[in-house]
Design a protein around this motif. Structure first.
Motif, PDB file in Angstrom:
ATOM      1  N   LEU A 128      -4.420 -35.978  -1.320  1.00 51.39           N
ATOM      2  CA  LEU A 128      -4.848 -34.588  -1.225  1.00 51.39           C
ATOM      3  C   LEU A 128      -5.217 -34.352   0.236  1.00 51.39           C
ATOM      4  CD1 LEU A 128      -5.871 -31.841  -2.293  1.00 51.39           C
ATOM      5  CD2 LEU A 128      -7.992 -32.999  -2.966  1.00 51.39           C
ATOM      6  N   LEU A 129      -4.515 -33.431   0.896  1.00 52.39           N
ATOM      7  CA  LEU A 129      -4.689 -33.190   2.325  1.00 52.39           C
ATOM      8  C   LEU A 129      -5.295 -31.807   2.542  1.00 52.39           C
ATOM      9  CD1 LEU A 129      -1.226 -34.543   3.545  1.00 52.39           C
ATOM     10  CD2 LEU A 129      -3.425 -35.748   3.594  1.00 52.39           C
ATOM     11  N   ILE A 130      -6.481 -31.783   3.123  1.00 55.45           N
ATOM     12  CA  ILE A 130      -7.208 -30.535   3.342  1.00 55.45           C
ATOM     13  C   ILE A 130      -7.482 -30.372   4.831  1.00 55.45           C
ATOM     14  CG2 ILE A 130      -9.337 -29.262   2.851  1.00 55.45           C
ATOM     15  CD1 ILE A 130      -9.548 -30.903   0.239  1.00 55.45           C
ATOM     16  N   GLY A 131      -7.139 -29.218   5.364  1.00 52.98           N
ATOM     17  CA  GLY A 131      -7.413 -28.933   6.767  1.00 52.98           C
ATOM     18  C   GLY A 131      -8.884 -28.616   6.957  1.00 52.98           C
ATOM     19  N   GLY A 132      -9.608 -29.534   7.603  1.00 52.59           N
ATOM     20  CA  GLY A 132     -11.049 -29.374   7.760  1.00 52.59           C
ATOM     21  C   GLY A 132     -11.408 -28.294   8.765  1.00 52.59           C
ATOM     22  N   HIS A 133     -12.425 -27.489   8.405  1.00 57.22           N
ATOM     23  CA  HIS A 133     -12.959 -26.421   9.276  1.00 57.22           C
ATOM     24  C   HIS A 133     -11.892 -25.876  10.235  1.00 57.22           C
ATOM     25  CE1 HIS A 133     -13.559 -30.087  11.681  1.00 57.22           C
ATOM     26  NE2 HIS A 133     -14.424 -30.501  10.774  1.00 57.22           N
ATOM     27  N   PRO A 134     -10.888 -25.183   9.706  1.00 57.05           N
ATOM     28  CA  PRO A 134      -9.704 -24.819  10.499  1.00 57.05           C
ATOM     29  C   PRO A 134      -9.949 -23.853  11.652  1.00 57.05           C
ATOM     30  CG  PRO A 134      -9.690 -23.678   8.392  1.00 57.05           C
ATOM     31  CD  PRO A 134     -10.789 -24.692   8.319  1.00 57.05           C
ATOM     32  N   LEU A 135     -11.075 -23.138  11.631  1.00 56.26           N
ATOM     33  CA  LEU A 135     -11.348 -22.183  12.708  1.00 56.26           C
ATOM     34  C   LEU A 135     -12.557 -22.583  13.546  1.00 56.26           C
ATOM     35  CD1 LEU A 135     -10.697 -18.789  10.858  1.00 56.26           C
ATOM     36  CD2 LEU A 135      -9.091 -20.234  12.115  1.00 56.26           C
ATOM     37  N   ARG A 136     -13.025 -23.818  13.408  1.00 52.27           N
ATOM     38  CA  ARG A 136     -14.146 -24.279  14.230  1.00 52.27           C
ATOM     39  C   ARG A 136     -13.696 -24.318  15.693  1.00 52.27           C
ATOM     40  NH1 ARG A 136     -17.404 -29.528  12.356  1.00 52.27           N
ATOM     41  NH2 ARG A 136     -17.972 -28.012  10.725  1.00 52.27           N
ATOM     42  N   PRO A 137     -14.443 -23.717  16.600  1.00 54.95           N
ATOM     43  CA  PRO A 137     -14.007 -23.651  18.003  1.00 54.95           C
ATOM     44  C   PRO A 137     -13.686 -25.003  18.637  1.00 54.95           C
ATOM     45  CG  PRO A 137     -15.825 -22.132  17.634  1.00 54.95           C
ATOM     46  CD  PRO A 137     -15.679 -22.927  16.369  1.00 54.95           C
ATOM     47  N   SER A 138     -14.426 -26.043  18.274  1.00 58.44           N
ATOM     48  CA  SER A 138     -14.222 -27.348  18.910  1.00 58.44           C
ATOM     49  C   SER A 138     -13.032 -28.116  18.347  1.00 58.44           C
ATOM     50  CB  SER A 138     -15.486 -28.201  18.769  1.00 58.44           C
ATOM     51  OG  SER A 138     -15.808 -28.389  17.396  1.00 58.44           O
ATOM     52  N   THR A 139     -12.709 -27.896  17.079  1.00 60.38           N
ATOM     53  CA  THR A 139     -11.605 -28.643  16.447  1.00 60.38           C
ATOM     54  C   THR A 139     -10.806 -27.735  15.521  1.00 60.38           C
ATOM     55  OG1 THR A 139     -13.185 -29.385  14.753  1.00 60.38           O
ATOM     56  CG2 THR A 139     -12.701 -30.924  16.559  1.00 60.38           C
ATOM     57  N   PRO A 140     -10.182 -26.701  16.058  1.00 63.14           N
ATOM     58  CA  PRO A 140      -9.445 -25.756  15.209  1.00 63.14           C
ATOM     59  C   PRO A 140      -8.092 -26.312  14.771  1.00 63.14           C
ATOM     60  CG  PRO A 140      -9.136 -25.178  17.495  1.00 63.14           C
ATOM     61  CD  PRO A 140     -10.108 -26.341  17.481  1.00 63.14           C
ATOM     62  N   LEU A 141      -7.489 -25.603  13.829  1.00 61.71           N
ATOM     63  CA  LEU A 141      -6.137 -25.951  13.381  1.00 61.71           C
ATOM     64  C   LEU A 141      -5.145 -24.809  13.591  1.00 61.71           C
ATOM     65  CD1 LEU A 141      -7.001 -27.756  10.010  1.00 61.71           C
ATOM     66  CD2 LEU A 141      -6.134 -28.832  12.094  1.00 61.71           C
ATOM     67  N   HIS A 142      -5.622 -23.657  14.025  1.00 67.81           N
ATOM     68  CA  HIS A 142      -4.764 -22.474  14.086  1.00 67.81           C
ATOM     69  C   HIS A 142      -3.636 -22.588  15.102  1.00 67.81           C
ATOM     70  CE1 HIS A 142      -6.936 -21.430  17.746  1.00 67.81           C
ATOM     71  NE2 HIS A 142      -8.083 -21.421  17.078  1.00 67.81           N
ATOM     72  N   HIS A 143      -3.737 -23.540  16.033  1.00 65.92           N
ATOM     73  CA  HIS A 143      -2.707 -23.677  17.064  1.00 65.92           C
ATOM     74  C   HIS A 143      -1.526 -24.528  16.605  1.00 65.92           C
ATOM     75  CE1 HIS A 143      -5.359 -27.126  17.276  1.00 65.92           C
ATOM     76  NE2 HIS A 143      -4.423 -27.799  17.919  1.00 65.92           N
ATOM     77  N   HIS A 144      -1.642 -25.153  15.433  1.00 62.57           N
ATOM     78  CA  HIS A 144      -0.561 -26.014  14.951  1.00 62.57           C
ATOM     79  C   HIS A 144       0.604 -25.186  14.404  1.00 62.57           C
ATOM     80  CE1 HIS A 144      -2.492 -29.954  15.324  1.00 62.57           C
ATOM     81  NE2 HIS A 144      -3.619 -29.361  14.969  1.00 62.57           N
ATOM     82  N   ASP A 145       1.766 -25.794  14.403  1.00 59.67           N
ATOM     83  CA  ASP A 145       2.970 -25.159  13.861  1.00 59.67           C
ATOM     84  C   ASP A 145       2.724 -24.803  12.387  1.00 59.67           C
ATOM     85  OD1 ASP A 145       5.500 -24.644  12.710  1.00 59.67           O
ATOM     86  OD2 ASP A 145       6.496 -25.963  14.148  1.00 59.67           O
ATOM     87  N   PRO A 146       2.921 -23.538  12.009  1.00 58.21           N
ATOM     88  CA  PRO A 146       2.704 -23.142  10.608  1.00 58.21           C
ATOM     89  C   PRO A 146       3.502 -23.973   9.608  1.00 58.21           C
ATOM     90  CG  PRO A 146       2.914 -21.201  11.983  1.00 58.21           C
ATOM     91  CD  PRO A 146       3.253 -22.380  12.853  1.00 58.21           C
ATOM     92  N   SER A 147       4.686 -24.435  10.016  1.00 64.38           N
ATOM     93  CA  SER A 147       5.496 -25.239   9.093  1.00 64.38           C
ATOM     94  C   SER A 147       4.819 -26.568   8.776  1.00 64.38           C
ATOM     95  CB  SER A 147       6.892 -25.482   9.671  1.00 64.38           C
ATOM     96  OG  SER A 147       6.837 -26.315  10.823  1.00 64.38           O
ATOM     97  N   LEU A 148       4.018 -27.076   9.707  1.00 66.43           N
ATOM     98  CA  LEU A 148       3.254 -28.297   9.450  1.00 66.43           C
ATOM     99  C   LEU A 148       2.012 -27.982   8.620  1.00 66.43           C
ATOM    100  CD1 LEU A 148       3.444 -30.119  12.915  1.00 66.43           C
ATOM    101  CD2 LEU A 148       4.850 -30.506  10.882  1.00 66.43           C
ATOM    102  N   LEU A 149       1.348 -26.897   8.944  1.00 71.94           N
ATOM    103  CA  LEU A 149       0.144 -26.525   8.200  1.00 71.94           C
ATOM    104  C   LEU A 149       0.451 -26.282   6.723  1.00 71.94           C
ATOM    105  CD1 LEU A 149      -1.540 -24.101  10.770  1.00 71.94           C
ATOM    106  CD2 LEU A 149      -2.288 -26.412  10.166  1.00 71.94           C
TER     107      LEU A 149
END
Length: 251
Positions: A128-149
């Motif tokens: 089970l893969l969960i993107g942790g705190h995706p909008l946290r300023p220090s460790t965001p996920l929004h910059h990753h390729d949507p196809s990977l997300l």
């Protein structure tokens, strides 16, 4: 089943695992109405393997969880990726430890695993893969390729982030981001102290024993999520106590 998907069972990365502290976490979780949690300790915490060695000595492991006197502790870890971001990986203990050993050379910032490589490992072992705190300023996920997300199972609406940036704002922003990517959102307290546990929870109908069952229910969005009305109080108290405990460790 009521579960928190993002919890830590150590006060900090640099301290050793303490079974008494762990039991306090479970006790507080039960008192907060939970009957399960995902143990997502940092993969590069001090003496990572010791956590499992000690738990194996004290509690039986059934399916994908430790049975702590009737309370379910699903096994997982929080992994940093090279391009920045934290991924919560939850699954069978044997599979998790196999992946963790593969990451022995990737525990420092300069050598973190690539996001796509971690996705491949998670998919291979049906985690089970969960993107942790995706909008946290220090460790965001929004910059990753949507196809990977989109290969993740969900995003984490994080208790600490709601405390820091506002409940309504974070709930709105994370859910909007998740809708763009096409993923569900689950709640995780991101607790590092027993007092923090119970700030959020997710409720599923029926009881689950495997991560595969959890993945299916999340994909089908067969759950509801809850934010404690005393989230700020719980997290503030936990921060104060944690600070005092960490200061005592340096004496």
């Amino acid at each position: 089943m009521k579960i928190d998907f993002h919890t830590h069972v150590k006060l900090a990365k640099r301290v050793d695992f303490d079974i008494k502290f762990f039991n306090e976490v479970i006790l507080n979780a039960q008192e907060s109405g939970l009957n399960a949690l995902a143990m997502t300790e940092h993969f590069n915490t001090k003496n990572f393997y010791e956590i499992y060695e000690q738990l194996d000595q004290h509690y039986p492991y059934v399916d994908d969880y430790y049975n702590v006197n009737g309370f379910k502790v699903f096994t997982g870890m929080e992994i940093d990726v090279k391009e920045v971001g934290h991924i919560l990986c939850i699954g069978n203990k044997t599979k998790l430890l196999t992946i963790r050993r593969l990451l022995d050379g990737h525990t420092d910032k300069d050598n973190f695993v690539l996001f796509e490589e971690l996705l491949q490992l998670g998919e291979l072992h049906n985690l089970l893969l969960i993107g942790g705190h995706p909008l946290r300023p220090s460790t965001p996920l929004h910059h990753h390729d949507p196809s990977l997300l989109r290969r993740l199972d969900a995003f984490d609406l994080n208790g600490k982030d709601m405390h820091e940036h506002g409940i309504d704002r974070m709930r709105k922003d994370v859910k909007a981001f998740a809708e763009i990517i096409g993923l569900p959102v689950v709640y995780g307290s991101d607790s590092h102290h027993p007092i923090h546990i119970g700030a959020v929870q997710n409720t599923f109908e029926g009881e689950f024993n495997t991560v595969a069952e959890l993945k299916k229910a999340i994909a089908e969005r067969n759950y509801t999520s809850y934010i404690s009305p005393v989230l700020h109080t719980k997290i503030n108290a936990a921060k104060i106590v944690k600070k005092k405990m960490k200061e005592a460790l340096t004496i």
